[in-house]
Design an enzyme around this catalytic site. Structure first.
Site, mmCIF file in Angstrom:
data_model
loop_
_atom_site.group_PDB
_atom_site.id
_atom_site.type_symbol
_atom_site.label_atom_id
_atom_site.label_comp_id
_atom_site.label_asym_id
_atom_site.label_seq_id
_atom_site.Cartn_x
_atom_site.Cartn_y
_atom_site.Cartn_z
ATOM 1 N N ASN A 123 -2.218 2.826 4.602
ATOM 2 C CA ASN A 123 -0.891 2.955 5.204
ATOM 3 C C ASN A 123 -0.455 4.415 5.290
ATOM 4 O O ASN A 123 -0.577 5.042 6.331
ATOM 5 C CB ASN A 123 0.127 2.128 4.412
ATOM 6 N N ASP A 124 0.036 4.974 4.195
ATOM 7 C CA ASP A 124 0.583 6.328 4.240
ATOM 8 C C ASP A 124 -0.441 7.378 4.655
ATOM 9 O O ASP A 124 -0.088 8.377 5.286
ATOM 10 C CB ASP A 124 1.161 6.704 2.869
ATOM 11 N N VAL A 125 -1.710 7.167 4.331
ATOM 12 C CA VAL A 125 -2.733 8.179 4.611
ATOM 13 C C VAL A 125 -3.114 8.236 6.087
ATOM 14 O O VAL A 125 -3.913 9.086 6.486
ATOM 15 C CB VAL A 125 -3.995 7.952 3.755
#
Length: 462
Positions: free
Chosen positions: A388-390
């Site tokens: 997700n965030d990466v």
């Protein structure tokens, strides 16, 4: 006999360093672990010949049997998805062992002040410092284990948390100075250890899941430093060398992990990830477009180049074996497939590499961020599984976002993006992922293992 033990310790330390060096690359990591393990066995056996043992062989053997038995059993039984918490608890045991050694030595000095002159003032100061660091690493690692194992469900915050943390740390340091400079009385030593253990708990409680790779590396570094310092107190060359190497390696890894998240260590420790931003974050344009496993399989089957980005969701779904089965089917169709690993994907450094290795993915198919980031723009389809965030493009474009400046995988530059995800929730940072709303992104909702299994079924019919 003493010269033989010291020479053996030195040789074991050299082999340990060489083993650690071999662990730095996937192709030699297994042999590196074997080298380091052999060095530790040799160092342990040499300890039986040390003049200061004074016939306490029974206790040593009992400790080896109990500790080794528990480690062997848990090592055989642990699932790959549970490896992060196992690493955390074992690391904590190292810090706890160093703190226990310090506790014994400090209590001995409190009962016999003459031992202070025998050890020397520097050894006493290093012993106290190692005791504090080891105790913090021990209790902090226990909390990290509880978070990773789901026993503590979320980061815990309370009013004036940082102020309380600083007060506890200041009291711990003050008592340490009193013990080292004035007198190591038994009561002061006990309170000192209690405060150090409390600070380790308070330090780890507010750490969120996204910061776990950094905090595990930090506690690993602290454990190494504590072992080195207690090695100096005991005059044990093997402990000094091995602890120094582990501490240095852990410190470098911590810096690399923090750099990969674009977050200074102080922010990891003292600021909640995804907290208040400096301004209004950019609005999301577009909408999420759902797809199904059949359509996703068709896209993959007729692509020339595919990149797969694994994340923690892949580990939770235990989908690594299904993913490799799908990759083999794509390979039979002439599709070029590679894996892209972000440095902080998962819950510990190298988490995704371990999972893919367990599934039998060849090392030459796995690339890190720097190696593969320029290849996304020539990739037909990128398949994101549980990350997700990466992969959130706002890290490159929105200065108001908590993720801004964090190096990410350039998945948004691919011609087509498929995302396997359980639902529409945000990542650990709490930031909505703009990647999911792009025109060329399609979401395939469901459990990772089941969705990939359905895609495999679909591929076989094409």
């Amino acid at each position: 006999m003493n010269w033989l033990v010291e020479t053996g310790y030195f040789a074991a330390a050299v082999v340990f360093i060489l083993g650690l060096k071999r662990m730095s690359h996937p192709t030699t990591a297994r042999s590196g672990i074997h080298w380091a393990g052999i060095a530790m066995v040799v160092a342990t056996l040499l300890t039986f010949l040390h003049p200061q043992i004074d016939g306490r062989y029974g206790l040593m053997l009992l400790a080896i049997v109990i500790g080794g038995g528990i480690a062997w059993y848990s090592g055989k039984k642990v699932a790959m998805t549970d490896m992060p918490q196992m690493i955390a608890i074992y690391n904590g045991m190292g810090g706890g062992a160093a703190a226990a050694i310090a506790a014994v030595e400090l209590m001995r000095m409190s009962d016999n002040p003459a031992l202070i002159e025998e050890h020397g003032s520097l050894a006493l100061w290093l012993g106290v410092l190692g005791a504090m660091i080891g105790a913090i690493a021990f209790s902090g690692s226990i909390v990290a284990w509880a978070k990773l194992d789901g026993r503590i469900k979320k980061a815990m915050h309370f009013p004036s948390q940082q102020l309380i943390n600083m007060i506890v740390l200041a009291l711990t340091v003050y008592l340490g100075v009193v013990i080292a400079a004035v007198e190591p009385s038994s009561s002061l030593v006990l309170v000192f250890f209690g405060l150090a253990l409390l600070f380790g708990v308070l330090l780890a409680l507010p750490i969120g899941g996204a910061d776990m790779p950094v905090i595990i590396s930090l506690f690993n570094a602290l454990t190494g430093l504590a072992v080195a310092m207690e090695g100096f107190v005991l005059g044990n060359a093997a402990m000094i060398i091995a602890g120094t190497v582990v501490g240095a390696a852990g410190t470098l890894l911590t810096q690399l992990m923090a750099k990969a998240m674009n977050r200074p260590i102080r922010n990891v420790l003292f600021k909640q990830f995804g907290g208040a931003s400096s301004g209004e974050q950019s609005e999301i344009e577009g909408s999420m477009k759902a797809s199904d496993p059949m359509d996703a399989a068709v896209q993959l089957a007729f692509a020339e180049r595919v990149i797969i980005v694994p994340g923690y969701g892949l580990a939770v779904a235990q989908a690594q074996h299904k993913v490799w089965e799908m990759v083999e089917l794509l390979g039979e169709r002439g599709v070029e497939v590679r894996f892209a690993i972000h440095p902080v994907a998962g819950r510990m450094p190298g988490h995704m590499n371990v999972l893919l290795a367990e599934a039998g993915v060849p090392y030459d198919m796995i690339a890190d961020l720097d190696e593969i980031n320029n290849d996304f723009e020539t990739t037909d389809v990128t398949l994101v599984i549980g990350a997700n965030d990466v992969v959130n493009p706002v890290a490159k474009s929105d200065p108001a976002s908590p993720l801004y400046g964090m190096p990410i995988l350039n998945v948004d530059q691919s011609r087509n993006v498929l995302v396997i995800k359980r639902g529409q929730g945000a990542g650990f940072s709490g930031v909505e992922n703009h990647l999911f709303y792009l025109d060329h992104t399609h979401m395939v909702y469901g459990d990772g293992q089941k969705v990939v299994g359905d895609m495999i079924t679909a591929l076989k019919t094409l």
